[in-house]
Motif scaffolding. Structure first.
Motif, short mmCIF file in Angstrom:
data_model
loop_
_atom_site.label_atom_id
_atom_site.label_comp_id
_atom_site.label_asym_id
_atom_site.label_seq_id
_atom_site.Cartn_x
_atom_site.Cartn_y
_atom_site.Cartn_z
N ILE A 46 13.44 29.70 -34.78
CA ILE A 46 13.34 28.67 -33.73
C ILE A 46 11.93 28.12 -33.62
O ILE A 46 11.72 26.95 -33.30
CB ILE A 46 13.85 29.23 -32.38
CG1 ILE A 46 15.36 29.37 -32.44
CG2 ILE A 46 13.47 28.31 -31.22
CD1 ILE A 46 15.96 30.06 -31.24
N ASP B 82 22.38 22.58 -22.84
CA ASP B 82 23.73 23.03 -23.22
C ASP B 82 24.41 23.75 -22.07
O ASP B 82 25.59 23.55 -21.80
CB ASP B 82 23.67 23.98 -24.43
CG ASP B 82 23.28 23.25 -25.71
OD1 ASP B 82 22.78 23.91 -26.63
OD2 ASP B 82 23.44 22.01 -25.76
N ILE B 83 23.65 24.62 -21.40
CA ILE B 83 24.19 25.38 -20.28
C ILE B 83 24.52 24.44 -19.12
O ILE B 83 25.57 24.55 -18.50
CB ILE B 83 23.18 26.44 -19.80
CG1 ILE B 83 22.82 27.37 -20.94
CG2 ILE B 83 23.71 27.17 -18.58
CD1 ILE B 83 23.47 28.71 -20.91
N PHE C 222 17.69 15.77 -25.23
CA PHE C 222 18.15 16.93 -24.44
C PHE C 222 17.63 16.83 -23.01
O PHE C 222 18.34 17.11 -22.05
CB PHE C 222 17.67 18.23 -25.07
CG PHE C 222 18.18 18.46 -26.48
CD1 PHE C 222 17.46 19.23 -27.37
CD2 PHE C 222 19.37 17.91 -26.91
CE1 PHE C 222 17.92 19.45 -28.67
CE2 PHE C 222 19.84 18.11 -28.21
CZ PHE C 222 19.10 18.89 -29.09
N ASN D 130 11.22 33.47 -21.12
CA ASN D 130 11.59 34.06 -22.41
C ASN D 130 12.67 33.21 -23.08
O ASN D 130 13.69 33.71 -23.55
CB ASN D 130 12.07 35.51 -22.22
CG ASN D 130 12.28 36.22 -23.54
OD1 ASN D 130 11.67 35.86 -24.55
ND2 ASN D 130 13.15 37.21 -23.55
N TRP D 131 12.43 31.90 -23.05
CA TRP D 131 13.38 30.92 -23.58
C TRP D 131 12.57 29.94 -24.42
O TRP D 131 11.58 29.42 -23.93
CB TRP D 131 14.07 30.22 -22.41
CG TRP D 131 15.16 29.32 -22.80
CD1 TRP D 131 15.10 27.97 -22.99
CD2 TRP D 131 16.51 29.70 -23.07
NE1 TRP D 131 16.32 27.49 -23.34
CE2 TRP D 131 17.21 28.52 -23.40
CE3 TRP D 131 17.20 30.91 -23.06
CZ2 TRP D 131 18.56 28.52 -23.72
CZ3 TRP D 131 18.54 30.90 -23.36
CH2 TRP D 131 19.21 29.72 -23.69
N PRO D 132 12.98 29.68 -25.66
CA PRO D 132 12.09 28.98 -26.58
C PRO D 132 12.05 27.46 -26.49
O PRO D 132 11.25 26.84 -27.20
CB PRO D 132 12.64 29.39 -27.95
CG PRO D 132 14.11 29.56 -27.72
CD PRO D 132 14.23 30.11 -26.32
N THR D 133 12.94 26.85 -25.71
CA THR D 133 13.03 25.39 -25.79
C THR D 133 12.91 24.70 -24.43
O THR D 133 13.02 25.31 -23.37
CB THR D 133 14.36 24.98 -26.45
OG1 THR D 133 15.45 25.59 -25.74
CG2 THR D 133 14.42 25.43 -27.90
N THR E 28 19.06 33.04 -29.04
CA THR E 28 17.66 32.63 -29.22
C THR E 28 16.80 33.81 -29.63
O THR E 28 15.86 33.66 -30.39
CB THR E 28 17.07 31.96 -27.95
OG1 THR E 28 17.12 32.87 -26.86
CG2 THR E 28 17.79 30.68 -27.61
N GLN E 29 17.15 34.99 -29.13
CA GLN E 29 16.37 36.16 -29.52
C GLN E 29 16.66 36.56 -30.97
O GLN E 29 15.75 36.92 -31.71
CB GLN E 29 16.62 37.33 -28.56
CG GLN E 29 15.83 37.09 -27.28
CD GLN E 29 16.10 38.11 -26.18
OE1 GLN E 29 17.05 38.86 -26.23
NE2 GLN E 29 15.24 38.11 -25.18
N ILE F 219 23.28 25.28 -28.72
CA ILE F 219 23.94 26.57 -28.84
C ILE F 219 25.29 26.53 -28.12
O ILE F 219 25.37 26.10 -26.97
CB ILE F 219 23.07 27.69 -28.22
CG1 ILE F 219 21.72 27.76 -28.92
CG2 ILE F 219 23.79 29.03 -28.32
CD1 ILE F 219 20.76 28.75 -28.30
N HIS G 278 23.46 32.76 -24.59
CA HIS G 278 22.55 31.89 -25.34
C HIS G 278 21.25 32.62 -25.63
O HIS G 278 20.65 32.42 -26.70
CB HIS G 278 22.29 30.60 -24.57
CG HIS G 278 23.46 29.67 -24.57
ND1 HIS G 278 23.33 28.31 -24.50
CD2 HIS G 278 24.78 29.92 -24.65
CE1 HIS G 278 24.53 27.74 -24.51
NE2 HIS G 278 25.43 28.70 -24.60
N ARG G 279 20.81 33.45 -24.69
CA ARG G 279 19.57 34.18 -24.91
C ARG G 279 19.72 35.17 -26.06
O ARG G 279 18.78 35.41 -26.81
CB ARG G 279 19.13 34.91 -23.64
CG ARG G 279 17.63 35.06 -23.61
CD ARG G 279 17.14 35.85 -22.43
NE ARG G 279 16.30 35.05 -21.58
CZ ARG G 279 16.61 34.66 -20.37
NH1 ARG G 279 17.78 35.01 -19.86
NH2 ARG G 279 15.79 33.93 -19.67
N LEU H 110 17.50 22.89 -30.86
CA LEU H 110 18.77 23.44 -31.28
C LEU H 110 19.78 23.34 -30.14
O LEU H 110 19.40 23.27 -28.98
CB LEU H 110 18.64 24.88 -31.76
CG LEU H 110 18.53 26.01 -30.74
CD1 LEU H 110 18.78 27.34 -31.42
CD2 LEU H 110 17.18 26.01 -30.07
#
Lengths: 83, 125
Positions: free
Chosen positions: A69, B91-92, B37, B73-76, A62-63, A77, A58-59, A75
């Protein structure tokens, strides 16, 4: 807001994902914001994900989409390696 | 800023992720999630009988909201941390719930998932 309709956004993101994941066997992008272009479901199937933990997979997504984003509300994934 | 004082600094976030085996950064609270979420994370934890955890409402703290994204380092949001380690978003967690990994990860933390007892009840029938 709204120079990118749902379908435009989907196409643009799918094109971007194809560039970033050249080995992908399947890519699907679905606008789940009711056409507002700010929430997407991203599906990528690629050999590049094999043996990687889900969070690593997933990373990678996102990257690859880090700029896009920033303009999304959210979102989902879904990643996998080909069976 | 980075100076170690702000609630979004690396040091501040580090303290938060380590304060409990299960830490969640979400929108709203477990009693009242403010995003689908975030609600999904709360519901999954509840299914496993995990009600004792630390939840931080990023809507109350813009510095933390950005700081947690920088840290992982994760956008959400939401973000789930088990034993101080970033595990993923909803999701994970959903995937882990469906494939049995969440039961295993909770076991490593000394937490017995409620679903194991539910299975036992099933077997008795």
């Amino acid at each position: 807001r709204g120079f990118a309709s749902g379908t435009d956004g989907e196409s643009r993101l799918a094109r971007l994902l194809r560039e970033k994941f050249p080995q992908a066997s399947a890519i699907k992008v679905v606008d789940i914001s009711g056409g507002c272009g700010d929430m997407y479901e991203i599906h990528v199937e690629s050999e590049e994900f094999r043996e990687k933990r889900p969070v690593q997979q997933h990373r990678m997504v996102t990257q690859a989409l880090s700029e896009e984003i920033k303009h999304m509300h959210g979102l989902r994934i879904f990643t996998s390696a080909p069976k | 800023g980075g100076g170690g004082g702000g609630s979004g600094s690396r040091e501040a976030v580090e303290r938060l992720v380590r304060e409990h085996p299960v830490v969640v950064f979400m929108k709203g609270s477990p009693a009242q999630p403010l995003c689908g979420f975030s609600n999904a994370v709360v519901q999954i934890l509840r299914l496993h009988g995990v009600e004792d955890y630390r939840a931080h409402d990023v809507l109350q703290d813009p510095d933390l909201r950005q700081g947690i994204k920088n840290y992982s380092n994760w956008p959400t949001i939401p973000q789930v941390y088990l034993n101080g380690e970033f595990v993923g978003g909803c999701d994970i967690l959903l995937q882990m719930h469906q494939n049995g990994d969440l039961v295993e990860e909770l076991k490593k933390l000394g937490i017995r998932s409620a679903l194991l007892d539910a299975e036992k009840d099933q077997e008795k029938k």
